[in-house]
Structures are given as structure tokens and as C-alpha cells.
Motif scaffolding. Structure first.
Motif, PDB file in Angstrom:
ATOM      1  N   LEU A 130       0.792  -1.536   0.070  1.00  0.00           N
ATOM      2  CA  LEU A 130       0.016  -0.320   0.231  1.00  0.00           C
ATOM      3  C   LEU A 130       0.893   1.366  -0.702  1.00  0.00           C
ATOM      4  O   LEU A 130       0.849   2.118  -0.858  1.00  0.00           O
ATOM      5  CB  LEU A 130      -1.040   0.098   1.289  1.00  0.00           C
ATOM      6  CG  LEU A 130      -2.520  -1.270   1.489  1.00  0.00           C
ATOM      7  CD1 LEU A 130      -2.977  -0.450   2.717  1.00  0.00           C
ATOM      8  CD2 LEU A 130      -2.866  -0.936   0.168  1.00  0.00           C
ATOM      9  N   SER A 131       2.246   1.365   0.417  1.00  0.00           N
ATOM     10  CA  SER A 131       2.764   2.429   0.691  1.00  0.00           C
ATOM     11  C   SER A 131       3.697   2.960  -0.449  1.00  0.00           C
ATOM     12  O   SER A 131       3.755   3.719  -0.695  1.00  0.00           O
ATOM     13  CB  SER A 131       4.034   2.453   1.916  1.00  0.00           C
ATOM     14  OG  SER A 131       4.683   3.139   1.789  1.00  0.00           O
ATOM     15  N   GLY A 134       0.787   3.942  -3.119  1.00  0.00           N
ATOM     16  CA  GLY A 134       0.801   5.399  -2.258  1.00  0.00           C
ATOM     17  C   GLY A 134       2.368   6.634  -3.442  1.00  0.00           C
ATOM     18  O   GLY A 134       1.646   7.556  -3.609  1.00  0.00           O
ATOM     19  N   ARG A 135       2.936   6.096  -3.230  1.00  0.00           N
ATOM     20  CA  ARG A 135       3.976   6.616  -3.744  1.00  0.00           C
ATOM     21  C   ARG A 135       4.767   6.539  -5.013  1.00  0.00           C
ATOM     22  O   ARG A 135       4.763   7.708  -6.030  1.00  0.00           O
ATOM     23  CB  ARG A 135       5.756   6.293  -3.370  1.00  0.00           C
ATOM     24  CG  ARG A 135       5.982   6.036  -2.149  1.00  0.00           C
ATOM     25  CD  ARG A 135       7.057   6.035  -1.136  1.00  0.00           C
ATOM     26  NE  ARG A 135       7.946   4.958  -1.955  1.00  0.00           N
ATOM     27  CZ  ARG A 135       7.948   3.546  -0.684  1.00  0.00           C
ATOM     28  NH1 ARG A 135       7.200   3.528   0.182  1.00  0.00           N
ATOM     29  NH2 ARG A 135       7.886   2.368  -1.440  1.00  0.00           N
ATOM     30  N   SER A 138       1.175   8.863  -6.109  1.00  0.00           N
ATOM     31  CA  SER A 138       1.548  10.860  -5.701  1.00  0.00           C
ATOM     32  C   SER A 138       2.657  11.181  -5.432  1.00  0.00           C
ATOM     33  O   SER A 138       2.781  12.705  -6.095  1.00  0.00           O
ATOM     34  CB  SER A 138       1.645  10.829  -3.879  1.00  0.00           C
ATOM     35  OG  SER A 138       2.689   9.895  -3.440  1.00  0.00           O
ATOM     36  N   ILE A 168      -6.513   4.167  -1.070  1.00  0.00           N
ATOM     37  CA  ILE A 168      -4.957   4.199  -1.403  1.00  0.00           C
ATOM     38  C   ILE A 168      -5.201   5.263  -2.927  1.00  0.00           C
ATOM     39  O   ILE A 168      -4.514   6.039  -3.340  1.00  0.00           O
ATOM     40  CB  ILE A 168      -4.419   3.465  -1.288  1.00  0.00           C
ATOM     41  CG1 ILE A 168      -3.388   2.726  -0.613  1.00  0.00           C
ATOM     42  CG2 ILE A 168      -2.680   3.412  -2.052  1.00  0.00           C
ATOM     43  CD1 ILE A 168      -3.127   3.577   0.493  1.00  0.00           C
TER      44      ILE A 168
END
Length: 289
Positions: A130-131, A134-135, A138, A168
Motif C-alpha cells: 500500500l505504501s 501511494g508513492r 503521488s 490509496i
């Protein structure tokens, strides 16, 4: 159920069966002890263009572990073919190279909601995925989708998974029925008994999320795989089997004539067109949006 029709002539290219992981349920039985293939991937890419391929979907193994991957992606971009990649995310989680913007989108693999996924992939891996997503979204302006393996356990937790995807900012979700890898003890644990019934049941589970995932949701029923062309790490074009029988070998990617059925051979380009036509007509690709 409505079907999703791809507008691109696509081939799944298993670049290498080398992977940093050795997941028992892996459909290609990849692992860290397998060597990368020695053939010229740039020549293969040129050949795919000659055959009319419009999109390459990279898989493995783990594509980001393939030493020539960045150069290959650049080469294929120059040829004008679209590209997407499915990854376990491990290498990208340590650093995202700028060239990932060459992909139409990146698919991250999930095997259930957080508890189920982490039990298979390691504690904290779900949140790591998930992290990473997101990176990518974004900081790198990359379109990110999710592949979700439908197994006897994960099929019961679709709604909670979709909630995380929507928060997300995932573009889409592809639900994939578990594919037999001929390890009997593994297949008996994960395989679905009735894939059509399971996919039909997804309708209720995904309701309410159609407008929260811009790219929508699809399901692939891999109990039918006569429509799905895979270029394996040995340079063979195959129609993978969903059960215990061997994959159907069409021939080598460099061959001028390929098989589309046992005892049925035709020119290589015509053979691929025949399979792509099946892809447009199949009821194994279901649009859930």
C-alpha cells in the motif's frame, strides 16, 4: 455477466523464472535458485512487433530482478508497444527508478486482505504494498492497479480489500482465479471448486466500489485459458493450462508457423490473430464495474 474486451493485441511475457521469493502457490514455479534465460530479449521484442503485438504484459518470476529490464523497457518504448508489469513490489519498495513512467500501468500482487496476504508473504508486506502504491501514484504519477488472487480463503474478504484500494487511489482491480501449478498439496489448499459461481458472487461484494476505482474491476476465469498467450522464459509461445495437463506449446517465438490446436498449424501472425479473436469472444473475462 458483461465481458471486458481488450482493445490491444497482448502477450504476457514471462521474462525469467528467477524471483527473490519462492511462493508455493506461484503459477510459474519461480524461485531464487533459477537462472535468468540467456536469449536476446531485444531480438524477441522486435519479433513481437513483427507479429502484431500491441501490448506486452511482463511477469515472471519477478521482472524487476531481470538484469536487462530497464534497457528492454526503453527498447520496447522505442518500438511503440504499450507495456505493463506485474510485480511483488519488493525491489521497487527499496527505490523507484524514473523509467517506471514508461509503463502504461504497474500491477501490484495481493493474495487476500491484510491478515491473509501477510500470512503468505510476510508480516507487514500488505502495508508495504500500500505504501509503495501511494508513492508511485503521488510522487511518480504512475497508474497503479492491483491483482487479487481468488482462492478458497481470499474470496471471502473482497470488500475489505477494496476499501483499502479505494483509499490509496488504485486505478483498478483484477480478480484472478487461482491457477493450478500442479503441486497437489498446494492446489488442494487454494483452488476454487466452481470459478464461474465464485465470479458471479463477486457482484454483491464489489457493489459500491465501481465509482471509486476509475479503471474499474474485472475478473479473469483461468479455468478457461485458450485465449491467453504467454511467452515463456524459454522463448516459446504457449497457451497455459489451468489444471493438471501440460501447457499447450504453440511453438517458438521465432517460428514462421505455429500451432493453434493439436494438428492445426498456420502462419505465426495468423496464429496469434486466432488466439486474440478468442480473447475478444471469451466469457472468461468479466467486467464487474
Amino acid at each position: 455477466m458483461a465481458r471486458h474486451f481488450s482493445t490491444h493485441r497482448i502477450v504476457c511475457w514471462r521474462l525469467s523464472r528467477y524471483c527473490n521469493r519462492a511462493c508455493p502457490f506461484c503459477l510459474s514455479t519461480s524461485g531464487p535458485r533459477i537462472k535468468h534465460p540467456g536469449h536476446d530479449p531485444f531480438m524477441v521484442a522486435n519479433r513481437l512487433l513483427e507479429l502484431g503485438v500491441e501490448k506486452i504484459s511482463y511477469s515472471g518470476g519477478e521482472p524487476f530482478e531481470y538484469p536487462l529490464f530497464s534497457r528492454l523497457v526503453s527498447h520496447v518504448s522505442g518500438l511503440g508497444m504499450l507495456q505493463l508489469v506485474t510485480t511483488n513490489g519488493d525491489r521497487l519498495s527499496t527505490g523507484v527508478p524514473d523509467w517506471v513512467k514508461s509503463f502504461e500501468y504497474i500491477k501490484l500482487s495481493f493474495y487476500g486482505p491484510r491478515p491473509v496476504h501477510d500470512r503468505l508473504m510476510g508480516r507487514g508486506n500488505y502495508d508495504q504494498q500500500l505504501s509503495l502504491a501511494g508513492r508511485l501514484i503521488s510522487a511518480h504519477n504512475v497508474t497503479v492497479g492491483a491483482n487479487y488472487m481468488l482462492s478458497t480463503e481470499s474470496v471471502h474478504h473482497v470488500r475489505e480489500f477494496l476499501a483499502d484500494m479505494a483509499v490509496i487511489g488504485f486505478n483498478d482491480v483484477l480478480f484472478q482465479t487461482y491457477i493450478y501449478n500442479r503441486r497437489t498439496h498446494v492446489d488442494s489448499r487454494f483452488a476454487l471448486h466452481d470459478t464461474k459461481q465464485v465470479i458471479a458472487g463477486l457482484r454483491d461484494a464489489v457493489s459500491g466500489y465501481a465509482n471509486r476505482l476509475p479503471g474499474g474491476m474485472k475478473a479473469h476465469d483461468y479455468s478457461q485459458r485458450h485465449w491467453y498467450i504467454v511467452l515463456d522464459d524459454l522463448g516459446r509461445l504457449t497457451l497455459p493450462s489451468s489444471a493438471t495437463e501440460p501447457d499447450f506449446i504453440m511453438g517458438r517465438v521465432t517460428d514462421d508457423v505455429l500451432q493453434v490446436e493439436p494438428e492445426v498449424r498456420t502462419s505465426a501472425r495468423s496464429a496469434l490473430e486466432t488466439i486474440w479473436k478468442r480473447r475478444y469472444e471469451t466469457d472468461a473475462i468479466v467486467d464487474l464495474s
